[in-house]
Design a protein around this motif. Sequence first.
Motif, PDB file in Angstrom:
ATOM      1  N   ALA A 142      -0.897   8.270   0.975  1.00 13.79           N
ATOM      2  CA  ALA A 142      -1.869   7.442   1.688  1.00 13.79           C
ATOM      3  C   ALA A 142      -2.763   6.703   0.695  1.00 13.79           C
ATOM      4  O   ALA A 142      -2.986   7.163  -0.422  1.00 13.79           O
ATOM      5  CB  ALA A 142      -2.715   8.303   2.619  1.00 13.79           C
ATOM      6  N   THR A 143      -3.265   5.567   1.120  1.00 12.42           N
ATOM      7  CA  THR A 143      -4.206   4.779   0.319  1.00 12.42           C
ATOM      8  C   THR A 143      -5.610   5.159   0.780  1.00 12.42           C
ATOM      9  O   THR A 143      -5.892   5.129   1.976  1.00 12.42           O
ATOM     10  CB  THR A 143      -3.937   3.275   0.524  1.00 12.42           C
ATOM     11  OG1 THR A 143      -2.586   3.004   0.111  1.00 12.42           O
ATOM     12  CG2 THR A 143      -4.897   2.425  -0.279  1.00 12.42           C
ATOM     13  N   PRO A 144      -6.501   5.528  -0.153  1.00 13.66           N
ATOM     14  CA  PRO A 144      -7.836   5.977   0.260  1.00 13.66           C
ATOM     15  C   PRO A 144      -8.658   4.858   0.881  1.00 13.66           C
ATOM     16  O   PRO A 144      -8.406   3.679   0.640  1.00 13.66           O
ATOM     17  CB  PRO A 144      -8.476   6.446  -1.050  1.00 13.66           C
ATOM     18  CG  PRO A 144      -7.759   5.702  -2.114  1.00 13.66           C
ATOM     19  CD  PRO A 144      -6.359   5.493  -1.600  1.00 13.66           C
ATOM     20  N   ASP A 170      -5.719   7.643   6.141  1.00 11.80           N
ATOM     21  CA  ASP A 170      -6.692   7.807   5.061  1.00 11.80           C
ATOM     22  C   ASP A 170      -6.177   8.896   4.127  1.00 11.80           C
ATOM     23  O   ASP A 170      -5.599   9.889   4.576  1.00 11.80           O
ATOM     24  CB  ASP A 170      -8.062   8.193   5.628  1.00 11.80           C
ATOM     25  CG  ASP A 170      -9.170   8.130   4.589  1.00 11.80           C
ATOM     26  OD1 ASP A 170      -8.937   7.583   3.486  1.00 11.80           O
ATOM     27  OD2 ASP A 170     -10.266   8.623   4.879  1.00 11.80           O
ATOM     28  N   LYS A 171      -6.369   8.713   2.843  1.00  7.86           N
ATOM     29  CA  LYS A 171      -5.908   9.693   1.850  1.00  7.86           C
ATOM     30  C   LYS A 171      -6.656  11.008   2.033  1.00  7.86           C
ATOM     31  O   LYS A 171      -7.882  11.027   2.086  1.00  7.86           O
ATOM     32  CB  LYS A 171      -6.123   9.160   0.442  1.00  7.86           C
ATOM     33  CG  LYS A 171      -5.582  10.089  -0.620  1.00  7.86           C
ATOM     34  CD  LYS A 171      -5.312   9.337  -1.897  1.00  7.86           C
ATOM     35  CE  LYS A 171      -4.409  10.099  -2.815  1.00  7.86           C
ATOM     36  NZ  LYS A 171      -3.079  10.387  -2.277  1.00  7.86           N
ATOM     37  N   LEU A 172      -5.911  12.103   2.136  1.00  8.38           N
ATOM     38  CA  LEU A 172      -6.514  13.427   2.281  1.00  8.38           C
ATOM     39  C   LEU A 172      -6.293  14.296   1.056  1.00  8.38           C
ATOM     40  O   LEU A 172      -7.156  15.061   0.672  1.00  8.38           O
ATOM     41  CB  LEU A 172      -5.955  14.143   3.511  1.00  8.38           C
ATOM     42  CG  LEU A 172      -6.261  13.517   4.870  1.00  8.38           C
ATOM     43  CD1 LEU A 172      -5.597  14.302   5.978  1.00  8.38           C
ATOM     44  CD2 LEU A 172      -7.761  13.420   5.082  1.00  8.38           C
ATOM     45  N   TYR A 202       2.509   4.982  -4.174  1.00  7.29           N
ATOM     46  CA  TYR A 202       2.158   6.384  -3.941  1.00  7.29           C
ATOM     47  C   TYR A 202       0.725   6.527  -3.420  1.00  7.29           C
ATOM     48  O   TYR A 202       0.220   7.629  -3.313  1.00  7.29           O
ATOM     49  CB  TYR A 202       2.324   7.187  -5.235  1.00  7.29           C
ATOM     50  CG  TYR A 202       3.754   7.234  -5.711  1.00  7.29           C
ATOM     51  CD1 TYR A 202       4.707   7.990  -5.035  1.00  7.29           C
ATOM     52  CD2 TYR A 202       4.155   6.505  -6.821  1.00  7.29           C
ATOM     53  CE1 TYR A 202       6.020   8.015  -5.450  1.00  7.29           C
ATOM     54  CE2 TYR A 202       5.476   6.530  -7.251  1.00  7.29           C
ATOM     55  CZ  TYR A 202       6.401   7.285  -6.555  1.00  7.29           C
ATOM     56  OH  TYR A 202       7.711   7.306  -6.978  1.00  7.29           O
ATOM     57  N   GLY A 203       0.078   5.411  -3.138  1.00  9.37           N
ATOM     58  CA  GLY A 203      -1.297   5.431  -2.648  1.00  9.37           C
ATOM     59  C   GLY A 203      -2.138   4.309  -3.231  1.00  9.37           C
ATOM     60  O   GLY A 203      -3.268   4.087  -2.820  1.00  9.37           O
ATOM     61  N   CYS A 204      -1.567   3.585  -4.184  1.00  7.02           N
ATOM     62  CA  CYS A 204      -2.286   2.483  -4.821  1.00  7.02           C
ATOM     63  C   CYS A 204      -2.175   1.214  -3.982  1.00  7.02           C
ATOM     64  O   CYS A 204      -1.524   1.186  -2.944  1.00  7.02           O
ATOM     65  CB  CYS A 204      -1.702   2.211  -6.213  1.00  7.02           C
ATOM     66  SG  CYS A 204      -1.969   3.573  -7.375  1.00  7.02           S
ATOM     67  N   VAL A 205      -2.801   0.155  -4.486  1.00  7.88           N
ATOM     68  CA  VAL A 205      -2.712  -1.176  -3.905  1.00  7.88           C
ATOM     69  C   VAL A 205      -1.921  -2.016  -4.901  1.00  7.88           C
ATOM     70  O   VAL A 205      -2.284  -2.067  -6.081  1.00  7.88           O
ATOM     71  CB  VAL A 205      -4.124  -1.777  -3.695  1.00  7.88           C
ATOM     72  CG1 VAL A 205      -4.036  -3.216  -3.224  1.00  7.88           C
ATOM     73  CG2 VAL A 205      -4.921  -0.918  -2.724  1.00  7.88           C
ATOM     74  N   ILE A 244       0.849  -1.200   0.000  1.00  3.11           N
ATOM     75  CA  ILE A 244       0.000   0.000   0.000  1.00  3.11           C
ATOM     76  C   ILE A 244       0.883   1.247   0.000  1.00  3.11           C
ATOM     77  O   ILE A 244       2.098   1.138   0.011  1.00  3.11           O
ATOM     78  CB  ILE A 244      -0.976   0.026   1.210  1.00  3.11           C
ATOM     79  CG1 ILE A 244      -0.208  -0.072   2.536  1.00  3.11           C
ATOM     80  CG2 ILE A 244      -2.012  -1.069   1.085  1.00  3.11           C
ATOM     81  CD1 ILE A 244      -1.089   0.045   3.783  1.00  3.11           C
ATOM     82  N   GLY A 245       0.248   2.399   0.019  1.00  2.93           N
ATOM     83  CA  GLY A 245       0.980   3.660   0.008  1.00  2.93           C
ATOM     84  C   GLY A 245       1.975   3.772   1.150  1.00  2.93           C
ATOM     85  O   GLY A 245       1.790   3.186   2.204  1.00  2.93           O
ATOM     86  N   ARG A 246       3.048   4.539   0.920  1.00  7.10           N
ATOM     87  CA  ARG A 246       4.084   4.692   1.946  1.00  7.10           C
ATOM     88  C   ARG A 246       3.516   5.242   3.242  1.00  7.10           C
ATOM     89  O   ARG A 246       4.064   5.039   4.303  1.00  7.10           O
ATOM     90  CB  ARG A 246       5.230   5.544   1.431  1.00  7.10           C
ATOM     91  CG  ARG A 246       4.867   6.957   1.063  1.00  7.10           C
ATOM     92  CD  ARG A 246       6.081   7.759   0.608  1.00  7.10           C
ATOM     93  NE  ARG A 246       5.792   8.913  -0.189  1.00  7.10           N
ATOM     94  CZ  ARG A 246       4.983   9.920   0.131  1.00  7.10           C
ATOM     95  NH1 ARG A 246       4.339   9.896   1.251  1.00  7.10           N
ATOM     96  NH2 ARG A 246       4.798  10.940  -0.672  1.00  7.10           N
TER      97      ARG A 246
END
Length: 181
Positions: A77-79, A69-71, A142-145, A62-64
């Motif tokens: 962040a991963t949403p 939660d993605k802001l 960068y935020g993906c799975v 997942i994201g670093r």
Amino acid sequence: ILVPIFNRYTDKTLIEKWRRWVDEIAAESREKGIPAIVVSKIERSLTIYKQGRPFKTYEIGIGRNGLADKLLAGDGATPEGTYRIIKKLSRSRYRKALLLNYPNDEDRREFLRLKKRGLIPKGAGMGGLIEIHGGGNEGMTYGCVSLKNRDMYEVFELVPLGTPVAIVGSTSLKDDISITP
């Protein structure tokens, strides 16, 4: 840095929301006879549901800053939320990829709410292009799975366009998480 993350994963309101998302995805899979995907960030897993039941689980990256939660764009962040697969990319920078409809309407409302409260800088954007993709499950995105390439090939074949996806902090959702000194 760990305290805010710990607080998120013990917040009863948030845990109830995650439970609701998983239940909704499982119900849609059962009622419509379609696959669904549940991503658990803390367990670092992606589970495909068939007929409303877990079918197969894969390890993910997942994201670093993925446990948050993605802001905004660039936060790593991963949403969290419920999404749909809107495009299947048979050739991508990361082998194969499933593009999600992030940001959705709920993400946009939350972004604007936080921006009005001054919790997101004025010039910041929301970001986008969140995918489930190959490239490996060890590294940070960068935020993906991300999944191992062989797992991504399998997932790519198992799910059609429109597949519902729930990304939650946790699927075990223990109410009694505690830290032992």
